[in-house]
Motif scaffolding. Structure first.
Motif, short mmCIF file in Angstrom:
data_model
loop_
_atom_site.label_atom_id
_atom_site.label_comp_id
_atom_site.label_asym_id
_atom_site.label_seq_id
_atom_site.Cartn_x
_atom_site.Cartn_y
_atom_site.Cartn_z
N GLY A 32 0.80 -1.21 0.00
CA GLY A 32 0.00 0.00 0.00
C GLY A 32 0.84 1.27 0.00
N GLY A 33 2.17 1.14 -0.11
CA GLY A 33 3.03 2.31 -0.07
C GLY A 33 3.43 2.72 -1.47
N ALA A 34 4.71 3.09 -1.60
CA ALA A 34 5.20 3.59 -2.88
C ALA A 34 5.40 2.49 -3.90
CB ALA A 34 6.51 4.35 -2.66
N GLY A 35 5.26 1.24 -3.49
CA GLY A 35 5.44 0.14 -4.42
C GLY A 35 6.88 -0.33 -4.46
N PRO A 36 7.18 -1.26 -5.34
CA PRO A 36 8.53 -1.82 -5.41
C PRO A 36 9.53 -0.83 -5.97
CG PRO A 36 7.21 -2.64 -7.22
CD PRO A 36 6.28 -1.87 -6.33
N LEU A 37 10.81 -1.11 -5.68
CA LEU A 37 11.90 -0.32 -6.22
C LEU A 37 12.37 -0.95 -7.53
CD1 LEU A 37 14.01 0.06 -2.95
CD2 LEU A 37 12.39 1.73 -3.89
N GLU A 38 13.00 -0.14 -8.37
CA GLU A 38 13.66 -0.67 -9.56
C GLU A 38 15.15 -0.76 -9.23
OE1 GLU A 38 12.97 -1.79 -12.61
OE2 GLU A 38 10.81 -1.73 -12.29
N LEU A 39 15.61 -1.99 -8.97
CA LEU A 39 17.00 -2.19 -8.58
C LEU A 39 17.82 -2.65 -9.78
CD1 LEU A 39 16.69 -4.05 -5.14
CD2 LEU A 39 17.12 -1.63 -5.56
N ALA A 40 19.05 -2.16 -9.84
CA ALA A 40 19.96 -2.58 -10.90
C ALA A 40 20.33 -4.05 -10.70
CB ALA A 40 21.21 -1.71 -10.89
N LEU A 41 20.25 -4.83 -11.75
CA LEU A 41 20.60 -6.25 -11.66
C LEU A 41 22.03 -6.45 -11.19
CD1 LEU A 41 18.91 -7.60 -14.90
CD2 LEU A 41 18.20 -8.07 -12.56
N ASP A 42 22.91 -5.51 -11.52
CA ASP A 42 24.32 -5.64 -11.15
C ASP A 42 24.53 -5.48 -9.64
OD1 ASP A 42 25.04 -6.10 -13.74
OD2 ASP A 42 25.61 -4.02 -14.16
N LEU A 43 23.51 -5.01 -8.91
CA LEU A 43 23.64 -4.84 -7.46
C LEU A 43 23.04 -6.01 -6.70
CD1 LEU A 43 22.69 -1.05 -7.04
CD2 LEU A 43 24.98 -2.08 -7.14
N ILE A 44 22.53 -7.01 -7.44
CA ILE A 44 21.82 -8.13 -6.81
C ILE A 44 22.62 -9.42 -6.97
CG2 ILE A 44 19.69 -9.47 -6.82
CD1 ILE A 44 18.28 -7.02 -7.98
N ASP A 45 22.70 -10.18 -5.89
CA ASP A 45 23.37 -11.49 -5.90
C ASP A 45 22.36 -12.57 -5.49
OD1 ASP A 45 26.04 -10.44 -6.42
OD2 ASP A 45 25.96 -9.68 -4.36
N GLU A 46 22.55 -13.77 -6.02
CA GLU A 46 21.71 -14.88 -5.61
C GLU A 46 22.17 -15.40 -4.25
OE1 GLU A 46 20.39 -17.86 -8.34
OE2 GLU A 46 21.17 -16.74 -10.06
N ASP A 47 21.25 -15.97 -3.51
CA ASP A 47 21.55 -16.54 -2.20
C ASP A 47 22.26 -17.89 -2.41
OD1 ASP A 47 21.65 -17.58 0.35
OD2 ASP A 47 19.57 -17.12 0.83
N ASP A 87 27.24 -7.87 4.48
CA ASP A 87 28.69 -7.91 4.28
C ASP A 87 29.16 -6.93 3.22
OD1 ASP A 87 28.95 -9.95 6.17
OD2 ASP A 87 28.52 -11.49 4.66
N GLU A 88 28.25 -6.54 2.32
CA GLU A 88 28.60 -5.61 1.24
C GLU A 88 27.51 -4.53 1.14
OE1 GLU A 88 30.12 -7.22 -2.47
OE2 GLU A 88 30.06 -9.23 -1.60
N PRO A 89 27.64 -3.46 1.91
CA PRO A 89 26.63 -2.40 1.89
C PRO A 89 26.39 -1.89 0.47
CG PRO A 89 28.17 -2.05 3.70
CD PRO A 89 28.73 -3.18 2.87
N GLY A 90 25.11 -1.68 0.15
CA GLY A 90 24.75 -1.21 -1.18
C GLY A 90 24.38 -2.33 -2.13
N ARG A 91 24.63 -3.59 -1.71
CA ARG A 91 24.25 -4.73 -2.54
C ARG A 91 23.11 -5.49 -1.87
NH1 ARG A 91 27.31 -5.50 -6.72
NH2 ARG A 91 26.41 -7.58 -7.09
N PHE A 92 22.46 -6.37 -2.64
CA PHE A 92 21.28 -7.08 -2.15
C PHE A 92 21.39 -8.57 -2.47
CE2 PHE A 92 20.19 -2.75 -3.22
CZ PHE A 92 19.51 -2.30 -2.09
N ILE A 93 20.74 -9.39 -1.63
CA ILE A 93 20.69 -10.84 -1.82
C ILE A 93 19.25 -11.24 -2.07
CG2 ILE A 93 21.09 -13.10 -0.77
CD1 ILE A 93 23.29 -11.82 0.91
N ILE A 94 19.03 -12.12 -3.03
CA ILE A 94 17.67 -12.54 -3.38
C ILE A 94 17.08 -13.43 -2.29
CG2 ILE A 94 16.27 -13.86 -5.01
CD1 ILE A 94 18.22 -13.05 -7.20
N ASN A 95 15.88 -13.04 -1.83
CA ASN A 95 15.09 -13.91 -0.95
C ASN A 95 14.29 -14.90 -1.79
OD1 ASN A 95 15.88 -12.51 1.41
ND2 ASN A 95 14.25 -10.99 1.11
#
Length: 340
Positions: A32-47, A87-95
Motif C-alpha cells: 500500500g506504499g510507494a510500491g517496489p523499487l527498480e533495482l539494478a541487476l548488477d547490485l543483486i546477488d543470488e543466495d 557484508d557488502e553495503p549497497g548490494r542485495f541478496i535474493i530472498n
C-alpha cells in the motif's frame, strides 16, 4: 476501464492470478506504499544457500529461455524479494525470485522490480517454494538435513515449514538410502518419496530380491508396483516358512529337522515334562494393541518405536501398512485390545 487505470493495474501485476502472490507476500513496509523499487541487476546477488539447486527443473536452460522471452515482451510483472547484504553495503541478496532474476539477465534487462525484506530466512524460502511446488524431494531432504545438523528437532522443522512430522521423517529417509535405491533416486528414475520409503522397508527384509527387481530397467517404480512387490515378498516368506524341507541340514547342529525330531522321541523319559501354561488372568492383556483413527483412517500405535518429541507417536495404518509419526492431538483413540 480507462487506459490510465489499466496501466496502474498492470504495474501492480494484477493481470494474472499468479501475480497476486507477490503482493500478498510483500513486507509490511511496502504494501500500500510507494510500491517496489527498480533495482539494478548488477547490485543483486543470488543466495548461495537457497533451497533450489542448479538441477531444479525451473533452472533448466529451456525453462529460463521461455521465461526470458516473456520478460522481453512484457517485463517482470511480479517483483522479486531481496534483503540488504550485510557484508557488502549497497548490494542485495535474493530472498525469492531467482528465476525472474536469471530470466531478466538473459533478456538483457538492466533493472528489476523488487521489494526489500530484511526479515527473511531459509525457512521462508522453503515455505514459499513448497507452496508453489517448486522444490524437488532431494532439495527438501537437503534442507531438513542441514537443519538436523544444527540440532533442530524434526518436530520443530515440521512446525517451521508448515508440514507434518511424517513429511519430515519421509524426507529424512532420502539422506541415507541403500546404494541401489540411492542410484534409482539420484538418476530420477523414481521421485515419489512414498515409493522410496516403501522400497526402503522392502529392502531391509529382502535386499537381494529388491536389488534384482530394480535391475530390470523396464520395471515401472510406482506406488502400485511397489505395493505388489511387498505383498509378493511377504507371501513368499510365509510360504517358505510353512514348507521348510525336513531334510535341510542345520548349520549349528549338523542334523536335519527329521533327525532332530527322532532324537527327541528317543530321549522320551529323559526329557523333562513340559510345564503347563499358566492360566491367563482375564483382567490382564498379554500384548496390548492401541487402535486409533487419524485422517479418517484406522491405525495402531507403534508402542515399540520412540517418537522424536513429547506429544508425538508412531502410527501404522491398517489398510496399507504405512508407518509415520503424528501429533497425538490429531489422533482419536478407538480401542485397546489383546493382540496375543
Amino acid at each position: 476501464m480507462s487506459a490510465q487505470k489499466e496501466q496502474k493495474m498492470e504495474g501492480l501485476g494484477l493481470e494474472g492470478i499468479g501475480d497476486l502472490s507477490g503482493l500478498l507476500n510483500a513486507p509490511e513496509g511496502t504494501k500500500g506504499g510507494a510500491g517496489p523499487l527498480e533495482l539494478a541487476l548488477d547490485l543483486i546477488d543470488e543466495d548461495p544457500n537457497q533451497p533450489r539447486t542448479e538441477d531444479n527443473p525451473g533452472f533448466s536452460k529451456a525453462s529460463l529461455e521461455e521465461l526470458a522471452a516473456t520478460i522481453r515482451h512484457r517485463g517482470v510483472k511480479t517483483p522479486i524479494s531481496v534483503r540488504e547484504n550485510q557484508d557488502e553495503p549497497g548490494r542485495f541478496i535474493i530472498n525469492h525470485g531467482a528465476r525472474r532474476y536469471r530470466g531478466s539477465r538473459i533478456a538483457e534487462k538492466e533493472t528489476i522490480p523488487a521489494f526489500i525484506d530484511n526479515d527473511y530466512n531459509e525457512a521462508d524460502q522453503v515455505i514459499e517454494n513448497l507452496q508453489r511446488n517448486e522444490l524437488t524431494a532431494r532439495e527438501i531432504a537437503d534442507y531438513i538435513g542441514r537443519e538436523l545438523a544444527k540440532g533442530v528437532k524434526k518436530g520443530e522443522i515440521a512446525s517451521a515449514i508448515g508440514k507434518s512430522a511424517a513429511f519430515v521423517s519421509q524426507h529424512v529417509t532420502l539422506l541415507d538410502l541403500p546404494e541401489p535405491l540411492a542410484e534409482a533416486f539420484n538418476s530420477g528414475r523414481v521421485n515419489d518419496v512414498t515409493v522410496i520409503n516403501e522400497l526402503v522397508k522392502a529392502h531391509k527384509k529382502n535386499p537381494d530380491e529388491v536389488v534384482a527387481w530394480l535391475s530390470d530397467d523396464d520395471q515401472e517404480l510406482t506406488r502400485g508396483s511397489v505395493k505388489l512387490l511387498r505383498e509378493y515378498l511377504d507371501d513368499k516368506r510365509k510360504h517358505e516358512d510353512e514348507e521348510r524341507d525336513p531334510n535341510t541340514v542345520d548349520a549349528f547342529t549338523g542334523q536335519t529337522d527329521a533327525e532332530d525330531d527322532n532324537d527327541q522321541e528317543e530321549e522320551g523319559a529323559d526329557t523333562p515334562p513340559k510345564k503347563e501354561p499358566k492360566e491367563q488372568d482375564p483382567d490382564k492383556l498379554k500384548k496390548a494393541i492401541v487402535m486409533v483413527k487419524h485422517d479418517e483412517r484406522m491405525g495402531r500405535l507403534m508402542l515399540n518405536r520412540r517418537p522424536s518429541a513429547d506429544g508425538w507417536a508412531w502410527i501404522k495404518y491398517e489398510d496399507d501398512g504405512h508407518e509415520f509419526e503424528a501429533d497425538l492431538g490429531t489422533v482419536e483413540l478407538m480401542a485397546v485390545m489383546d493382540g496375543a
